[in-house]
Design an enzyme around this catalytic site. Structure first.
Site, PDB file in Angstrom:
ATOM      1  N   TRP A  65       0.848  -1.327  -0.065  1.00 20.80           N
ATOM      2  CA  TRP A  65      -0.044  -0.032  -0.042  1.00 20.80           C
ATOM      3  C   TRP A  65       0.600   1.223   0.122  1.00 20.80           C
ATOM      4  O   TRP A  65       0.690   2.188  -0.772  1.00 20.80           O
ATOM      5  CB  TRP A  65      -1.197   0.169   1.050  1.00 20.80           C
ATOM      6  CG  TRP A  65      -2.053  -1.065   0.979  1.00 20.80           C
ATOM      7  CD1 TRP A  65      -2.484  -2.426   1.543  1.00 20.80           C
ATOM      8  CD2 TRP A  65      -2.955  -1.092  -0.150  1.00 20.80           C
ATOM      9  NE1 TRP A  65      -3.293  -3.097   1.105  1.00 20.80           N
ATOM     10  CE2 TRP A  65      -3.728  -2.188  -0.111  1.00 20.80           C
ATOM     11  CE3 TRP A  65      -3.355  -0.383  -1.236  1.00 20.80           C
ATOM     12  CZ2 TRP A  65      -4.932  -2.631  -1.077  1.00 20.80           C
ATOM     13  CZ3 TRP A  65      -4.090  -0.652  -2.031  1.00 20.80           C
ATOM     14  CH2 TRP A  65      -5.175  -1.824  -2.040  1.00 20.80           C
ATOM     15  N   LYS A  79     -13.103  -1.628   5.588  1.00 20.55           N
ATOM     16  CA  LYS A  79     -12.206  -2.605   6.366  1.00 20.55           C
ATOM     17  C   LYS A  79     -12.767  -2.582   7.737  1.00 20.55           C
ATOM     18  O   LYS A  79     -13.156  -3.745   8.401  1.00 20.55           O
ATOM     19  CB  LYS A  79     -10.618  -2.127   6.521  1.00 20.55           C
ATOM     20  CG  LYS A  79     -10.206  -1.947   5.278  1.00 20.55           C
ATOM     21  CD  LYS A  79      -9.682  -2.930   4.202  1.00 20.55           C
ATOM     22  CE  LYS A  79      -9.591  -2.568   2.820  1.00 20.55           C
ATOM     23  NZ  LYS A  79      -8.136  -1.882   2.758  1.00 20.55           N
ATOM     24  N   ASP A 120      -1.747   6.467   6.346  1.00 17.20           N
ATOM     25  CA  ASP A 120      -2.916   5.640   5.651  1.00 17.20           C
ATOM     26  C   ASP A 120      -3.261   4.856   6.753  1.00 17.20           C
ATOM     27  O   ASP A 120      -2.451   3.728   6.873  1.00 17.20           O
ATOM     28  CB  ASP A 120      -2.588   5.068   4.386  1.00 17.20           C
ATOM     29  CG  ASP A 120      -3.283   4.137   3.827  1.00 17.20           C
ATOM     30  OD1 ASP A 120      -4.410   3.886   4.394  1.00 17.20           O
ATOM     31  OD2 ASP A 120      -3.097   3.609   2.598  1.00 17.20           O
TER      32      ASP A 120
END
Ligand SMILES: *Cc1c(COP(=O)(O)O)cnc(C)c1O
Length: 368
Positions: free
Chosen positions: A101, A199, A175
């Site tokens: 990511w 999530k 993030d």
């Protein structure tokens, strides 16, 4: 109805109570005669849903007044562009690459600014975290980007880096898509945090952005208006139509989080205790077995995403089929890493992890 335990990395399981409440309110939200999906975002009904969601999120996460909370769209990947468009000023931005990511983030940012790699854990195949004292942060960096929980590689920062102590005045961008609301955040160390909702907070389609007010108002001229943080903030996240249903669902999740209790702890503190207990149980079962293996360093193992491997990979399909038959869903690992992955977000009860651990032991014994 007994539902299976769902270990999906995202979109992920939601608390059953939240889904039940949404189902009960589907056709008629609180006597309004409308589904939340059918309401004007400017009407008093939706405004009340929005205001409660915002204030619950602020309270739960203890977000100080010097931050704006923005409800946006586009997910974490859009933020990889939106962040540099808003705060890089076309100058330098430094990235700590710790997995897929953060690597995606630095690649996208190159379209808008001068990207530096402050540190990387590539040398250990993304199974460690580079110590902050070793990071190469440029004096002119406009921000430093860190992915605080790498969803695919299962690496988590258990403490946020203190950039000031490293001699940098750059704001820290995190993030936190895959561990938002699983633990408290030390906001004194943060300039901007972003995360997709799917999530840990609600359905896909909503992105939470928490940004220091002093960072607003410096967007590049090419920044799309709908993605300009100042425009979004000035319009209470309603410059364009926000993802109303996803905001409503996240709001129900915030109410559920507020009700969580463990001993004397409530809300996020209670959630953190439960998440620690769940993760410990699962990692212990993996570490104490002869069949399963987790490769991540013990100091940086994620409490949310637990990748693991069968030492005999020819058993993978049998393992997944047996899991599914026992109501343990979506355990297959990400294709870039292989093996298995159990995502044990806030909505996964302890009983789900216990059921997984029992299955791990049973499957291993059958092989012996
Ligand atoms: C899932 C995820 C993303 C991507 O989110 P999208 O909503 O697909 O854009 C980004 N960062 C992290 C850490 C993630 O877990």
């Amino acid at each position: 109805m007994i539902r299976p335990f769902n270990f999906s990395a995202g979109p992920a399981n939601l608390p059953a109570e939240v889904l039940q409440q949404a189902a009960a309110e589907m056709l008629d939200w609180q006597g309004s005669g409308m589904s939340v999906m059918e309401m004007s975002h400017r009407g008093k009904e939706f405004i009340s849903i929005y205001e409660r969601a915002e204030s619950d999120f602020r309270g739960l996460m203890a977000i100080p007044g010097e931050f704006n909370i923005l409800f946006m769209q586009g997910g974490g990947l859009a933020e990889n562009a939106i962040v540099p468009l808003n705060i890089s000023r076309g100058g330098q931005a430094d990235f700590v690459v710790t997995g897929s990511w953060s690597d995606k983030s630095q690649k996208e940012a190159r379209k808008y600014c001068d990207v530096g790699i402050a540190a990387t854990n590539e040398g250990t195949a993304h199974t460690s975290l580079p110590a902050p004292a070793t990071w190469q942060i440029r004096p002119e960096a406009k921000y430093v980007h860190v992915c605080t929980n790498e969803t695919i590689h299962g690496v988590e920062f258990h403490e946020l880096p203190d950039l000031k102590a490293l001699g940098s005045n750059a704001p820290l961008v995190i993030d936190f898509s895959s561990h938002v609301a699983s633990r408290p955040v030390d906001w004194s160390r943060v300039g901007l945090a972003f995360g997709g909702a799917q999530k840990n907070l609600g359905p896909a389609g909503l992105t939470m952005v928490v940004v220091r007010k002093e960072l607003l108002g410096h967007a590049l001229a090419i920044c799309p208006s709908a993605f300009n943080y100042k425009t979004v903030a000035d319009n209470d996240s309603m410059y364009n139509t926000p993802p109303t249903y996803a905001i409503y669902m996240a709001g129900l999740t915030f109410q559920w989080l507020k009700r969580q209790k463990q001993g004397d702890s409530v809300g996020i503190a209670a959630m953190e205790l439960l998440n620690k207990a769940k993760a410990e149980l699962l990692y212990d079962a993996i570490d104490n077995s002869g069949l399963y293996l987790n490769k991540v360093g013990k100091d940086c193992r994620s409490r949310m995403n637990v990748p693991f491997f069968l030492r005999d990979e020819s058993r993978n399909d049998a393992f997944l089929a047996g899991a599914k038959a026992r109501g343990l869903l979506q355990l297959k690992g990400h294709k870039s890493v292989g093996g298995m992955r159990a995502s044990i977000y806030n909505a996964m009860p302890l009983a789900g992890v216990q059921a997984l651990v029992s299955y791990l032991q049973e499957f291993e014994q059958k092989q012996a």
